[in-house]
Design an enzyme around this catalytic site. Structure first.
Site, PDB file in Angstrom:
ATOM      1  N   ASN A 191      33.749  33.959  32.699  1.00 49.78           N
ATOM      2  CA  ASN A 191      35.132  34.949  32.257  1.00 49.78           C
ATOM      3  C   ASN A 191      34.632  36.371  31.769  1.00 49.78           C
ATOM      4  OD1 ASN A 191      36.923  33.026  33.159  1.00 49.78           O
ATOM      5  ND2 ASN A 191      37.653  32.349  30.938  1.00 49.78           N
ATOM      6  N   ILE A 228      37.812  43.611  41.232  1.00 52.99           N
ATOM      7  CA  ILE A 228      37.564  45.137  40.972  1.00 52.99           C
ATOM      8  C   ILE A 228      39.037  45.728  41.101  1.00 52.99           C
ATOM      9  CG2 ILE A 228      35.026  44.926  41.495  1.00 52.99           C
ATOM     10  CD1 ILE A 228      35.841  46.472  44.115  1.00 52.99           C
ATOM     11  N   TYR A 229      40.060  45.189  41.074  1.00 52.46           N
ATOM     12  CA  TYR A 229      41.280  45.727  41.359  1.00 52.46           C
ATOM     13  C   TYR A 229      41.464  46.462  39.856  1.00 52.46           C
ATOM     14  CZ  TYR A 229      42.247  43.867  45.420  1.00 52.46           C
ATOM     15  OH  TYR A 229      42.323  43.388  47.151  1.00 52.46           O
ATOM     16  N   GLY A 259      43.872  48.102  37.055  1.00 60.36           N
ATOM     17  CA  GLY A 259      45.325  48.156  36.718  1.00 60.36           C
ATOM     18  C   GLY A 259      45.839  48.484  35.447  1.00 60.36           C
ATOM     19  N   CYS A 275      43.400  33.593  28.488  1.00 56.82           N
ATOM     20  CA  CYS A 275      41.795  33.399  28.628  1.00 56.82           C
ATOM     21  C   CYS A 275      40.871  34.504  28.417  1.00 56.82           C
ATOM     22  CB  CYS A 275      41.383  32.684  29.744  1.00 56.82           C
ATOM     23  SG  CYS A 275      42.312  30.921  29.799  1.00 56.82           S
TER      24      CYS A 275
HETATM   25  N1  NAI Z   1      45.096  28.263  31.394  1.00 52.94           N
HETATM   26  C1  NAI Z   1      44.143  28.422  32.197  1.00 52.94           C
HETATM   27  O1  NAI Z   1      44.390  28.986  33.398  1.00 52.94           O
HETATM   28  C2  NAI Z   1      42.827  27.898  31.689  1.00 52.94           C
HETATM   29  C3  NAI Z   1      42.555  27.282  30.365  1.00 52.94           C
HETATM   30  N2  NAI Z   1      40.996  26.984  30.334  1.00 52.94           N
HETATM   31  C4  NAI Z   1      40.962  26.400  28.676  1.00 52.94           C
HETATM   32  O2  NAI Z   1      41.563  24.956  28.814  1.00 52.94           O
HETATM   33  C5  NAI Z   1      42.209  24.753  27.511  1.00 52.94           C
HETATM   34  C6  NAI Z   1      43.414  24.253  27.659  1.00 52.94           C
HETATM   35  O3  NAI Z   1      44.346  25.428  28.087  1.00 52.94           O
HETATM   36  P1  NAI Z   1      45.756  25.328  28.618  1.00 52.94           P
HETATM   37  O4  NAI Z   1      45.879  24.079  29.364  1.00 52.94           O
HETATM   38  O5  NAI Z   1      46.276  26.746  28.971  1.00 52.94           O
HETATM   39  O6  NAI Z   1      46.644  24.947  27.217  1.00 52.94           O
HETATM   40  P2  NAI Z   1      48.102  24.793  26.913  1.00 52.94           P
HETATM   41  O7  NAI Z   1      48.427  25.440  25.578  1.00 52.94           O
HETATM   42  O8  NAI Z   1      48.708  25.128  27.965  1.00 52.94           O
HETATM   43  O9  NAI Z   1      48.240  23.220  26.713  1.00 52.94           O
HETATM   44  C7  NAI Z   1      47.518  22.629  25.748  1.00 52.94           C
HETATM   45  C8  NAI Z   1      48.228  21.148  25.589  1.00 52.94           C
HETATM   46  O10 NAI Z   1      47.541  20.313  24.596  1.00 52.94           O
HETATM   47  C9  NAI Z   1      48.425  19.747  23.899  1.00 52.94           C
HETATM   48  N3  NAI Z   1      47.699  19.281  22.607  1.00 52.94           N
HETATM   49  C10 NAI Z   1      47.353  19.671  21.409  1.00 52.94           C
HETATM   50  N4  NAI Z   1      46.885  18.995  20.578  1.00 52.94           N
HETATM   51  C11 NAI Z   1      46.644  17.653  21.168  1.00 52.94           C
HETATM   52  C12 NAI Z   1      46.000  16.530  20.757  1.00 52.94           C
HETATM   53  N5  NAI Z   1      45.689  16.178  19.597  1.00 52.94           N
HETATM   54  N6  NAI Z   1      46.399  15.475  21.878  1.00 52.94           N
HETATM   55  C13 NAI Z   1      46.867  15.534  23.119  1.00 52.94           C
HETATM   56  N7  NAI Z   1      47.360  16.916  23.411  1.00 52.94           N
HETATM   57  C14 NAI Z   1      47.345  17.774  22.708  1.00 52.94           C
HETATM   58  C15 NAI Z   1      49.621  20.630  23.417  1.00 52.94           C
HETATM   59  O11 NAI Z   1      50.554  20.157  22.968  1.00 52.94           O
HETATM   60  C16 NAI Z   1      49.755  21.494  24.691  1.00 52.94           C
HETATM   61  O12 NAI Z   1      50.722  20.712  25.722  1.00 52.94           O
HETATM   62  C17 NAI Z   1      41.836  25.962  26.742  1.00 52.94           C
HETATM   63  O13 NAI Z   1      40.391  25.814  25.954  1.00 52.94           O
HETATM   64  C18 NAI Z   1      41.802  26.984  27.780  1.00 52.94           C
HETATM   65  O14 NAI Z   1      40.639  28.124  27.359  1.00 52.94           O
HETATM   66  C19 NAI Z   1      40.399  26.850  31.047  1.00 52.94           C
HETATM   67  C20 NAI Z   1      40.430  27.358  32.203  1.00 52.94           C
HETATM   68  C21 NAI Z   1      41.794  28.058  32.938  1.00 52.94           C
HETATM   69  O1  UGA Z   2      39.569  30.354  31.746  1.00 47.17           O
HETATM   70  C1  UGA Z   2      40.415  30.703  32.290  1.00 47.17           C
HETATM   71  O2  UGA Z   2      41.507  30.355  31.491  1.00 47.17           O
HETATM   72  C2  UGA Z   2      40.665  31.224  33.515  1.00 47.17           C
HETATM   73  O3  UGA Z   2      40.721  32.618  33.262  1.00 47.17           O
HETATM   74  C3  UGA Z   2      41.029  33.520  34.749  1.00 47.17           C
HETATM   75  O4  UGA Z   2      41.982  33.148  35.157  1.00 47.17           O
HETATM   76  P1  UGA Z   2      43.546  33.587  34.858  1.00 47.17           P
HETATM   77  O5  UGA Z   2      43.493  34.127  33.506  1.00 47.17           O
HETATM   78  O6  UGA Z   2      44.541  32.440  35.019  1.00 47.17           O
HETATM   79  O7  UGA Z   2      43.939  34.640  35.881  1.00 47.17           O
HETATM   80  P2  UGA Z   2      42.964  35.944  36.693  1.00 47.17           P
HETATM   81  O8  UGA Z   2      43.585  35.755  38.124  1.00 47.17           O
HETATM   82  O9  UGA Z   2      41.628  35.839  36.220  1.00 47.17           O
HETATM   83  O10 UGA Z   2      43.844  37.214  35.905  1.00 47.17           O
HETATM   84  C4  UGA Z   2      43.516  37.565  34.644  1.00 47.17           C
HETATM   85  C5  UGA Z   2      44.061  38.924  34.330  1.00 47.17           C
HETATM   86  O11 UGA Z   2      43.174  39.924  35.136  1.00 47.17           O
HETATM   87  C6  UGA Z   2      43.878  40.951  35.871  1.00 47.17           C
HETATM   88  N1  UGA Z   2      43.232  41.146  36.969  1.00 47.17           N
HETATM   89  C7  UGA Z   2      42.472  40.382  37.730  1.00 47.17           C
HETATM   90  C8  UGA Z   2      41.696  40.882  38.644  1.00 47.17           C
HETATM   91  C9  UGA Z   2      41.544  41.984  38.968  1.00 47.17           C
HETATM   92  O12 UGA Z   2      40.806  42.634  40.127  1.00 47.17           O
HETATM   93  N2  UGA Z   2      42.099  42.940  38.460  1.00 47.17           N
HETATM   94  C10 UGA Z   2      42.803  42.487  37.115  1.00 47.17           C
HETATM   95  O13 UGA Z   2      43.427  43.474  36.348  1.00 47.17           O
HETATM   96  C11 UGA Z   2      45.207  40.034  36.143  1.00 47.17           C
HETATM   97  O14 UGA Z   2      46.140  41.000  36.519  1.00 47.17           O
HETATM   98  C12 UGA Z   2      45.444  39.261  34.920  1.00 47.17           C
HETATM   99  O15 UGA Z   2      46.288  40.010  33.885  1.00 47.17           O
HETATM  100  C13 UGA Z   2      39.660  33.433  35.488  1.00 47.17           C
HETATM  101  O16 UGA Z   2      39.968  33.856  36.595  1.00 47.17           O
HETATM  102  C14 UGA Z   2      39.471  31.732  35.833  1.00 47.17           C
HETATM  103  O17 UGA Z   2      38.457  31.559  36.734  1.00 47.17           O
HETATM  104  C15 UGA Z   2      39.457  31.010  34.517  1.00 47.17           C
HETATM  105  O18 UGA Z   2      39.079  29.527  34.474  1.00 47.17           O
END
Ligand code: NAI
Ligand code: UGA
Length: 447
Positions: A214, A256-257, A259, A266
């Site tokens: 990230n 590399i966009y 913005g 995240c």
């Molecule tokens: N959102 C994304 O695109 C990504 C997130 N991550 C990481 O994954 C983790 C989860 O992120 P999100 O799914 O976005 O979170 P989120 O906030 O959307 O969902 C978390 C869920 O966990 C539940 N929860 C909290 N405490 C709990 C417990 N004790 N038992 C069961 N459920 C419980 C909450 O009620 C909620 O529904 C974070 O650490 C985040 O940084 C990693 C990659 C991508």
């Molecule tokens: O740890 C995470 O939660 C995730 O965080 C990002 O995913 P996400 O935040 O869902 O979306 P991205 O597509 O990465 O965009 C993040 C932000 O960067 C911006 N961005 C992205 C790409 C770019 O070239 N320029 C730019 O400004 C987007 O507009 C957005 O605001 C990572 O891309 C995932 O690989 C990772 O799992």
């Protein structure tokens, strides 16, 4: 195999649905009763393309179930995935409360062997803390129970989560246990038939890999935003520069966009958490701090341009806003650049007429009813009676615009394009005052 997933947010629900889809039996547990009730009724609490269909199909097939019952959840799977939130604490560090609560629950409820798989993004060393929390729960009952803890960070992006989960370039697993390796091979076997993507490594290396990925992606974006700001002052078009450098495979076209700054749940939080870890180790992470600082400044860029365009007199002005979500194909507004812009406009006395294809409900939830925020049904209504237009999210439907029509709608008529969607020359031909990001205009430089 039987799998339990704790957390039904973006990561938990996508993980659960995808693993069920390849034939595993999955039980998803969440402490949020309302969320589980909705899921049981076939309602998906988040907008993520394809997720509703995937969840419904697998529920109907009997492979995907939901519960709020911790005893059932722990009893169900030999693999216990932790996919709960790790929000930023006040000092920027990752708040591990939810992760450790799940670990405690597993320790209090488990009988027989469990492999605990942490998917949440957590600081290096968290696996040890999870292990301790489980061991405490087991010891408190005076029983013996065998378990392993491994790290399996998630790399999906919101908006393309299912595809990223299923076709991502790698699956990272941090473990020193052969038993875990076997179980994880079995779990992910359907995804690695074409290509061996499983990467086994040490637990600490896996935990750091997530933050490093990230941080690297955020660095690319901030770097490009820095170049864009220079291009603005030098009279160069950063879009041409982007193509010029992206064609070098050592650099590549992705992330590399330039913005209006990166947002989402995240990059901002993970950059801060990694910098905080560095501080705790008495190491000053200069690059990470700069990436964050450049992003903060970038998020103010659109407001600065609007203020300049109106000679500082934004009071009473109506600004049309296209796009509220932090990126297209999601309703997520966590740390979205649109929020910095709206809040700055309101502080300056301007009103906002906003439209987003998916994030309107979320916007209302965040800001409630207020006189200086009108949420409208489409992009056309957003510009009606507005003085200027600002574009914060590159939704597909914003890409084509009748510039002559737009010119007639806006009183000034200024367009501040935070995503470089439009051709500056065509905008100017239509009589619009166009300000993109790094498109050779020097509006910001005149500040
Ligand atoms: N959102 C994304 O695109 C990504 C997130 N991550 C990481 O994954 C983790 C989860 O992120 P999100 O799914 O976005 O979170 P989120 O906030 O959307 O969902 C978390 C869920 O966990 C539940 N929860 C909290 N405490 C709990 C417990 N004790 N038992 C069961 N459920 C419980 C909450 O009620 C909620 O529904 C974070 O650490 C985040 O940084 C990693 C990659 C991508
Ligand atoms: O740890 C995470 O939660 C995730 O965080 C990002 O995913 P996400 O935040 O869902 O979306 P991205 O597509 O990465 O965009 C993040 C932000 O960067 C911006 N961005 C992205 C790409 C770019 O070239 N320029 C730019 O400004 C987007 O507009 C957005 O605001 C990572 O891309 C995932 O690989 C990772 O799992």
């Amino acid at each position: 195999m039987r799998i339990t997933v704790f957390g039904t947010g973006y990561v938990g629900l996508v993980t659960g649905a995808c693993l069920a889809d390849v034939g595993h039996e999955v039980l998803c547990m969440d402490v949020d009763e309302a969320r589980i009730t909705r899921l049981e009724a076939g309602e998906i609490p988040i907008f993520e393309p394809g997720l509703e269909t995937l969840v419904k199909a697998n529920v109907e097939a009997g492979r995907l179930q939901f519960t709020t019952d911790p005893t059932d959840a722990v009893a169900f799977g030999v693999l216990q995935f932790i996919a709960v939130g790790t929000p930023p604490d006040e000092d920027g560090s990752a708040d591990l409360r939810h992760v450790l609560a799940v670990a405690g629950t597993i320790g209090e409820q488990m009988y027989g062997y469990k492999a605990v798989v942490n998917k949440s993004t957590v600081p290096v060393g968290t696996a040890d803390r999870v292990r301790e929390a489980i061991a405490r729960g087991v010891a408190a009952r005076g029983v013996e129970a065998e378990f392993d803890v491994c790290s399996n960070p998630e790399f999906l992006k919101e908006g393309s989560a299912i595809d990223d989960f299923a076709h991502g370039p790698r699956i990272v697993v941090g473990t020193d246990s052969e038993r875990v390796r076997e179980l994880m091979r079995e779990c992910y076997a359907p995804y690695i038939r074409l290509q061996e993507k499983l990467m086994f490594m040490d637990v600490r290396a896996a935990e750091l890999t997530k933050y490093a990925a990230n941080a690297m992606l955020a660095t690319k974006i901030s770097f490009m935003n820095e170049i864009a700001n220079l291009a603005e002052r030098l009279g160069a078009d950063v879009e041409q520069v982007r193509r010029g450098i992206g064609s070098d495979p050592r650099i590549g076209y992705q992330f590399i966009y330039p913005g209006c700054g990166y947002g989402g749940s995240c990059f901002p939080k993970d950059l801060r958490a990694l910098a905080h870890t560095a501080e705790q180790l008495d190491y000053s992470a200069e690059l990470l701090k700069a990436v964050e600082a450049v992003n903060q400044r970038q998020k103010q860029g659109m407001f600065t341009k609007l203020r300049q365009a109106f000679d500082g007199k934004l009071e009473g002005k109506v600004i049309a806003l296209w796009g509220l979500a932090f990126k297209p194909n999601t309703d997520d507004m966590r740390d979205a650049p649109s929020r910095d812009l709206m809040e700055a406009l309101w502080a300056a006395g301007a009103r906002v007429q906003a439209y987003d294809p998916e994030a309107m409900k979320e916007c209302r939830r965040l800001y409630g009813e207020r006189d200086d925020l009108v949420l409208v049904a489409d992009r056309i209504q957003a510009v009606k009676g507005a003085d200027a237009l600002a574009v914060c999210t590159e939704w597909k439907e914003f890409r084509t615009v009748d510039f002559a029509w737009l010119q007639q709608q806006l009183t000034l008529p200024v367009v501040v394009d935070g995503r470089n969607l439009y051709d500056p020359a065509l905008m100017q031909q239509a009589g619009l005052l166009y300000y993109g990001v790094g498109r050779g205009d020097s509006l910001t430089a005149r500040e």
